[in-house]
Structure formats: C-alpha cells, structure tokens
Design a protein around this motif. Structure first.
Motif, PDB file in Angstrom:
ATOM      1  N   LEU A 324       0.840  -1.181   0.000  1.00 12.67           N
ATOM      2  CA  LEU A 324       0.000   0.000   0.000  1.00 12.67           C
ATOM      3  C   LEU A 324       0.886   1.245   0.000  1.00 12.67           C
ATOM      4  O   LEU A 324       1.866   1.320   0.745  1.00 12.67           O
ATOM      5  CB  LEU A 324      -0.906   0.002   1.229  1.00 12.67           C
ATOM      6  CG  LEU A 324      -1.953  -1.114   1.251  1.00 12.67           C
ATOM      7  CD1 LEU A 324      -2.584  -1.222   2.625  1.00 12.67           C
ATOM      8  CD2 LEU A 324      -3.023  -0.874   0.187  1.00 12.67           C
ATOM      9  N   LEU A 325       0.538   2.228  -0.841  1.00  9.73           N
ATOM     10  CA  LEU A 325       1.349   3.424  -1.021  1.00  9.73           C
ATOM     11  C   LEU A 325       0.592   4.660  -0.557  1.00  9.73           C
ATOM     12  O   LEU A 325      -0.621   4.787  -0.767  1.00  9.73           O
ATOM     13  CB  LEU A 325       1.745   3.587  -2.485  1.00  9.73           C
ATOM     14  CG  LEU A 325       2.470   2.404  -3.143  1.00  9.73           C
ATOM     15  CD1 LEU A 325       2.738   2.713  -4.607  1.00  9.73           C
ATOM     16  CD2 LEU A 325       3.769   2.088  -2.409  1.00  9.73           C
ATOM     17  N   ARG A 326       1.346   5.591   0.056  1.00  5.73           N
ATOM     18  CA  ARG A 326       0.747   6.849   0.503  1.00  5.73           C
ATOM     19  C   ARG A 326       0.447   7.767  -0.667  1.00  5.73           C
ATOM     20  O   ARG A 326      -0.588   8.414  -0.729  1.00  5.73           O
ATOM     21  CB  ARG A 326       1.683   7.560   1.480  1.00  5.73           C
ATOM     22  CG  ARG A 326       1.921   6.840   2.794  1.00  5.73           C
ATOM     23  CD  ARG A 326       2.688   7.742   3.753  1.00  5.73           C
ATOM     24  NE  ARG A 326       3.914   8.261   3.155  1.00  5.73           N
ATOM     25  CZ  ARG A 326       5.080   7.633   3.204  1.00  5.73           C
ATOM     26  NH1 ARG A 326       5.177   6.464   3.810  1.00  5.73           N
ATOM     27  NH2 ARG A 326       6.153   8.161   2.643  1.00  5.73           N
ATOM     28  N   ASP A 327       1.401   7.877  -1.596  1.00  4.73           N
ATOM     29  CA  ASP A 327       1.242   8.777  -2.731  1.00  4.73           C
ATOM     30  C   ASP A 327       2.266   8.374  -3.783  1.00  4.73           C
ATOM     31  O   ASP A 327       3.142   7.530  -3.552  1.00  4.73           O
ATOM     32  CB  ASP A 327       1.450  10.225  -2.304  1.00  4.73           C
ATOM     33  CG  ASP A 327       0.902  11.219  -3.322  1.00  4.73           C
ATOM     34  OD1 ASP A 327       0.265  10.776  -4.295  1.00  4.73           O
ATOM     35  OD2 ASP A 327       1.114  12.435  -3.158  1.00  4.73           O
ATOM     36  N   LEU A 328       2.164   9.017  -4.955  1.00  4.55           N
ATOM     37  CA  LEU A 328       3.107   8.762  -6.042  1.00  4.55           C
ATOM     38  C   LEU A 328       3.658  10.103  -6.508  1.00  4.55           C
ATOM     39  O   LEU A 328       3.226  10.665  -7.521  1.00  4.55           O
ATOM     40  CB  LEU A 328       2.422   8.018  -7.190  1.00  4.55           C
ATOM     41  CG  LEU A 328       2.132   6.535  -6.958  1.00  4.55           C
ATOM     42  CD1 LEU A 328       1.295   5.970  -8.097  1.00  4.55           C
ATOM     43  CD2 LEU A 328       3.430   5.738  -6.811  1.00  4.55           C
ATOM     44  N   GLY A 329       4.640  10.635  -5.767  1.00  5.86           N
ATOM     45  CA  GLY A 329       5.306  11.862  -6.164  1.00  5.86           C
ATOM     46  C   GLY A 329       6.374  11.596  -7.205  1.00  5.86           C
ATOM     47  O   GLY A 329       6.622  10.451  -7.605  1.00  5.86           O
ATOM     48  N   PRO A 330       7.055  12.634  -7.668  1.00  4.62           N
ATOM     49  CA  PRO A 330       8.071  12.483  -8.720  1.00  4.62           C
ATOM     50  C   PRO A 330       9.164  11.478  -8.366  1.00  4.62           C
ATOM     51  O   PRO A 330       9.583  10.686  -9.220  1.00  4.62           O
ATOM     52  CB  PRO A 330       8.639  13.904  -8.865  1.00  4.62           C
ATOM     53  CG  PRO A 330       7.531  14.797  -8.407  1.00  4.62           C
ATOM     54  CD  PRO A 330       6.835  14.051  -7.308  1.00  4.62           C
ATOM     55  N   GLU A 331       9.644  11.488  -7.130  1.00  2.00           N
ATOM     56  CA  GLU A 331      10.710  10.557  -6.758  1.00  2.00           C
ATOM     57  C   GLU A 331      10.201   9.122  -6.751  1.00  2.00           C
ATOM     58  O   GLU A 331      10.909   8.201  -7.174  1.00  2.00           O
ATOM     59  CB  GLU A 331      11.272  10.926  -5.381  1.00  2.00           C
ATOM     60  CG  GLU A 331      12.484  10.094  -4.965  1.00  2.00           C
ATOM     61  CD  GLU A 331      13.643  10.207  -5.947  1.00  2.00           C
ATOM     62  OE1 GLU A 331      14.327   9.184  -6.181  1.00  2.00           O
ATOM     63  OE2 GLU A 331      13.854  11.307  -6.506  1.00  2.00           O
ATOM     64  N   MET A 406      10.472   0.721  -3.233  1.00  2.00           N
ATOM     65  CA  MET A 406       9.254   1.519  -3.087  1.00  2.00           C
ATOM     66  C   MET A 406       8.813   1.687  -1.640  1.00  2.00           C
ATOM     67  O   MET A 406       7.866   2.441  -1.361  1.00  2.00           O
ATOM     68  CB  MET A 406       8.118   0.873  -3.892  1.00  2.00           C
ATOM     69  CG  MET A 406       8.322   0.896  -5.400  1.00  2.00           C
ATOM     70  SD  MET A 406       8.407   2.571  -6.100  1.00  2.00           S
ATOM     71  CE  MET A 406       6.700   3.108  -5.881  1.00  2.00           C
ATOM     72  N   SER A 407       9.494   1.039  -0.723  1.00  2.00           N
ATOM     73  CA  SER A 407       9.068   1.070   0.681  1.00  2.00           C
ATOM     74  C   SER A 407       9.035   2.487   1.282  1.00  2.00           C
ATOM     75  O   SER A 407       8.170   2.760   2.128  1.00  2.00           O
ATOM     76  CB  SER A 407       9.936   0.150   1.537  1.00  2.00           C
ATOM     77  OG  SER A 407      11.281   0.569   1.528  1.00  2.00           O
ATOM     78  N   PRO A 408       9.932   3.416   0.892  1.00  2.00           N
ATOM     79  CA  PRO A 408       9.833   4.759   1.486  1.00  2.00           C
ATOM     80  C   PRO A 408       8.525   5.475   1.174  1.00  2.00           C
ATOM     81  O   PRO A 408       8.175   6.447   1.855  1.00  2.00           O
ATOM     82  CB  PRO A 408      11.021   5.510   0.867  1.00  2.00           C
ATOM     83  CG  PRO A 408      11.981   4.448   0.477  1.00  2.00           C
ATOM     84  CD  PRO A 408      11.130   3.296   0.049  1.00  2.00           C
ATOM     85  N   TYR A 409       7.802   5.013   0.153  1.00  2.00           N
ATOM     86  CA  TYR A 409       6.580   5.683  -0.272  1.00  2.00           C
ATOM     87  C   TYR A 409       5.331   4.926   0.196  1.00  2.00           C
ATOM     88  O   TYR A 409       4.216   5.295  -0.162  1.00  2.00           O
ATOM     89  CB  TYR A 409       6.573   5.828  -1.800  1.00  2.00           C
ATOM     90  CG  TYR A 409       7.914   6.236  -2.336  1.00  2.00           C
ATOM     91  CD1 TYR A 409       8.420   7.511  -2.073  1.00  2.00           C
ATOM     92  CD2 TYR A 409       8.719   5.333  -3.041  1.00  2.00           C
ATOM     93  CE1 TYR A 409       9.686   7.878  -2.521  1.00  2.00           C
ATOM     94  CE2 TYR A 409       9.973   5.694  -3.485  1.00  2.00           C
ATOM     95  CZ  TYR A 409      10.457   6.962  -3.228  1.00  2.00           C
ATOM     96  OH  TYR A 409      11.710   7.313  -3.658  1.00  2.00           O
TER      97      TYR A 409
END
Length: 462
Positions: A324-331, A406-409
């Motif tokens: 599960l992801l919080r958001d999808l920013g540029p990084e 992808m874990s930081p996001y």
C-alpha cells in the motif's frame, strides 16, 4: 486405501459426510486439491469435498476431536501456501446463489465464483462488487476485504456484507451479523479465514447493469509519459472513476489476442459506472498522452467485466505480492520506472500494477471491520509466472528489489488477499494495523484456541 497413505486419525467420524472424503492415492484426490494457483501444490492427509454446511460442521468436529489442522479452498486463486498435512475442506461444490431482487440481496454459498453471482444478478439489472477476475471465489475474496474494480465508487466488497453463516473450529454453526456475534462479524470482514469457515453469506447488490470500461494500451516504450499523465490525472478525478496503470510483459501464448501477444505494454484500465459520455470526456487526457495501439474501452454489460483487466482464466503457477502506497510523487515514479520501466531489460514479472484507491475506499465502513487500507492512495501489485526454477529465482529477486525500493513511499502495510506467500508472524502482521492485528489475535484465541485454522495467512493468539 493404498500404501501411499500417510498415518492419519481414523476417518469413521467422517462417514456421514455426503461429499467425498479422500486421502493421497485415492481416485480424484489430485483434482480435488488442485487450485488456480499451481505454485502451491497441496498434499493434505485428508480432503473433504463439502456439499453443504453439514459437511463443514462434520469436518470441523472431526478436526477438533483429533487436533488436525484445517485449510479451506474454493477456487485456489489465493493458494499462496502449500498444504502438506492436515485436512483440506474443499467448498467447490457449494455454488448456490439466490437473489432477492426486491431487497437487492444475494445469498452466496461458500464455493461460488463471482461469475456465478453476476450471471444470477444480471437478469435483474443488479451487480455485486467483484474484483478483476470473475473466476475468483466470492467468499475468500470478501473475507480479505475484497478490492473491487469499482471500489472508488462503492467501497470494499466487505462493506456490503449483511451476514455470514459460519462454522467455528469447534464445529459450532453460527449466524453472524452486526447484532448477532458482532465480534465474529468484525473479524470476518478483512481478517481473512482466521476465526471460522464460512458456509454462506448475504450481501447487498447495486442497481447497475452496464458500465463504461476497458483498457488503453500503449507500446511499453511510452510507459513513462503514460504513467506521469495517469498519476496527475488521478488527482483530478471524481470518486466514481476507477483506474489502474499496468506494465504488461506478455508471453507469446496463443490464448493472448493479437496484437498484444508477446508484447510489452503500458496500459491504463478504467471502470466508470456513470454516464458514458462523461466517462469518455474524463478519459480524453489518457488517450492523448501517448500513441494508442489498442483501445478496448466501451459500454459493456456489468457481467462482462473480465474484459477490463483481461486476467488469465487458466490455472498457472504465480508469485504475487503487494504494498500500500501513501502517494506517487516524482521521486516515487522515478524509483518505480528505474525498477520496472522500459529501460530494464529481460524483466521477469508478467504484471506490475499501480491501482488508484481513495474515494469510497477511504471512507469508514457502515459497520466496523478489520480492513486496514483506507489510508492508502494507491496499491502496488506484482505477478510473476513461475515457469521454471531459473525464472522463479529471477522473479523473487525482481519482486524483492521493487518492494524494497518503493518502501519509502508506502504505508508499511499490505492487503491480505494480495499479500502473497505469508512469511513470519511479523510479515503476516503487515496486512493490518497494530491495533487490528492485536484484536485479531484475541479473536483467534477466543474462536480458535487450538489454532486449527493454521494454514495460509493466519495469525496466532496472544
């Protein structure tokens, strides 16, 4: 019985079971234990082919008396964990679906597939909240919360459940709803199969007979522009627009239609239950983002929903996982593309998908449940086909690398239905918040103190 049988307790107590009672070596055993995901090869000591709730009660009473661990399987789409001993209860024969069109309710037996439900509801102009494949089992999907294709519009499948008929591991048949056995009702909606074996459930239906949906496919080399357009687009949408961005590296199999067969594709799949003209207007930025090779978006009967995601219909050995992801920013997008994008050669995963959450999926349920994904904006899901040992190793490495990157996001959690092979207790716990996990463990102690339901994505008592 043949000499290949393992030592198991006497099966006389199962003599009243109407369905087959099989052990290794018996005719029909292999077919009975084989599910959709061929990566999990089951070899239980005993398999009961349940024909109704009485068979489930008898099987669980026998298991309780003998201390035999129990697993349940309807279609085997979620078979991520091999069963190498104990008792397997197959509910595949229990496919009855009864519709009450006036009250807009469906009573669904334990082994029914979503296809069975949609075929029964379509003549009444009604629909149920199914996932991306109507071949999947209704009950197992719903016990894990059930992430529907139309989730942003209507919420989780578990949100529409009215009641369960469930047999707890001691062999007691219970009726569970918000007023009767409310704690059991809570645990069965998002807690997976930790507290009992569901014989049937009653769920609400939607007044919906057609949708506007399908996929826009672009050559994989345009993945970056399509992904960035889709991500920006998802931040502008009304709740009822449901979509996913998918990278597909398709094998050259004859069942895959041309021109998709054997190609690398970037796809945006959509499902819109509103006015088709408005859906087409909303979709315009996606169609304009990159060269479109195949466009399957159209008005279709709700019962034809398999056309949207075009998932495999034949059994295969698969390794799946999610986060599960919080958001999808540029990084986050740069990281995603560096791991799975068009510049990565010989990438072994069949599918890498980002699905848009939010909308009704973020709202509280009408009755409290064990679903812990309402705070996520997206979900990342991967599937690899385990064709041979070298492929399995490459799939495992690619899967691990992608999720670590992808874990930081992420939120730190998964969805239990898409979690994949359950690992240690801490790994399994990632499907729930700490508070919900602790509550599930207490419920496990109350309803299954001997931990008979020990296979798959289970928890243990405190």
């Amino acid at each position: 019985m043949t000499a290949t049988h393992r030592n198991t307790p006497d099966l006389f107590a199962l003599s009243d079971v109407r369905g087959p009672v099989l052990r290794p070596g018996d005719d029909g055993y292999a077919d009975e234990v084989t599910g959709f995901n061929l990566a999990a090869l089951h070899t239980p000591d005993v398999v009961v082919g349940a024909t109704g709730v009485d068979d489930i009660v008898a099987a669980l009473r026998w298991a309780s008396a003998t201390g035999t661990p129990v697993a349940v399987q309807a279609t085997g789409h979620g078979a991520n964990f091999p069963i190498d001993h104990g008792l397997l209860i197959s509910t595949a024969r229990m496919t009855d679906v009864r519709i009450d069109p006036d009250r807009r309710l469906a009573t669904v037996a334990a082994g029914a597939r979503w296809r069975d439900v949609l075929e029964a509801t379509a003549p009444h102009g009604l629909a149920a909240l199914c996932g991306t494949s109507t071949d999947a089992g209704v009950v197992g999907y719903t016990l894990g919360g059930g992430l529907p294709v139309l989730g942003r519009a209507y919420g989780y499948a578990a949100d529409l459940v009215r009641s369960f008929q469930v047999v707890t591991p001691d062999g007691t048949l219970r009726e569970s709803d918000p007023e009767h056995e409310p704690e059991l009702f809570w645990a069965l909606r998002g807690g997976k199969g930790n507290v009992g074996v569901v014989a049937s459930m009653v769920c609400e239906l939607l007044p919906l007979d057609t949708i506007y949906g399908g996929g826009v496919y672009c050559p994989g080399e345009h993945a970056e522009v399509l992904l960035r357009t889709w991500t920006d687009w998802t931040r502008t949408l009304p709740d009822a627009m449901c979509s996913a961005f998918t990278l597909l590296r398709l094998p050259p199999f004859p069942e895959i239609p041309e021109p998709l067969r054997g190609g690398f594709w970037a796809r945006v799949a959509i499902a819109w239950p509103g006015d088709p003209a408005e859906g087409e207007r909303l979709l315009a930025p996606i169609r304009a983002a990159a060269p479109v090779s195949v466009d399957t978006v159209e008005v279709m009967p709700y019962a034809a929903m398999d056309r949207i995601h075009m998932e495999p219909q034949d059994p295969l050995p698969a390794r799946e996982s999610c986060a599960l992801l919080r958001d999808l920013g540029p990084e986050a997008l740069r990281t995603f593309l560096s791991q799975a994008g068009p510049d990565v050669r010989d990438y072994p995963l069949l599918m890498v998908e980002l699905r848009h959450l939010g909308g009704a999926l973020a709202r509280p349920a009408p009755h409290e449940d064990a679903i812990c994904a309402r705070d996520a904006e997206y979900i990342l899901e991967t599937v690899g086909v385990l064709a041979a040992p070298p492929a399995a190793q490459a799939i495992e490495q690619a899967t691990t690398s992608l999720y670590e990157a992808m874990s930081p996001y992420g939120t730190g959690h998964t969805m239990v239905n898409l979690h994949g092979t359950p690992g240690s207790a801490s790994d399994r716990a990632r499907a729930w918040s700490p508070e919900v996990y602790d509550r599930l463990r207490k419920d496990k102690s109350a309803y299954d103190p001997a931990n008979l339901l020990a296979f798959g994505h289970t928890v243990t008592g405190p």
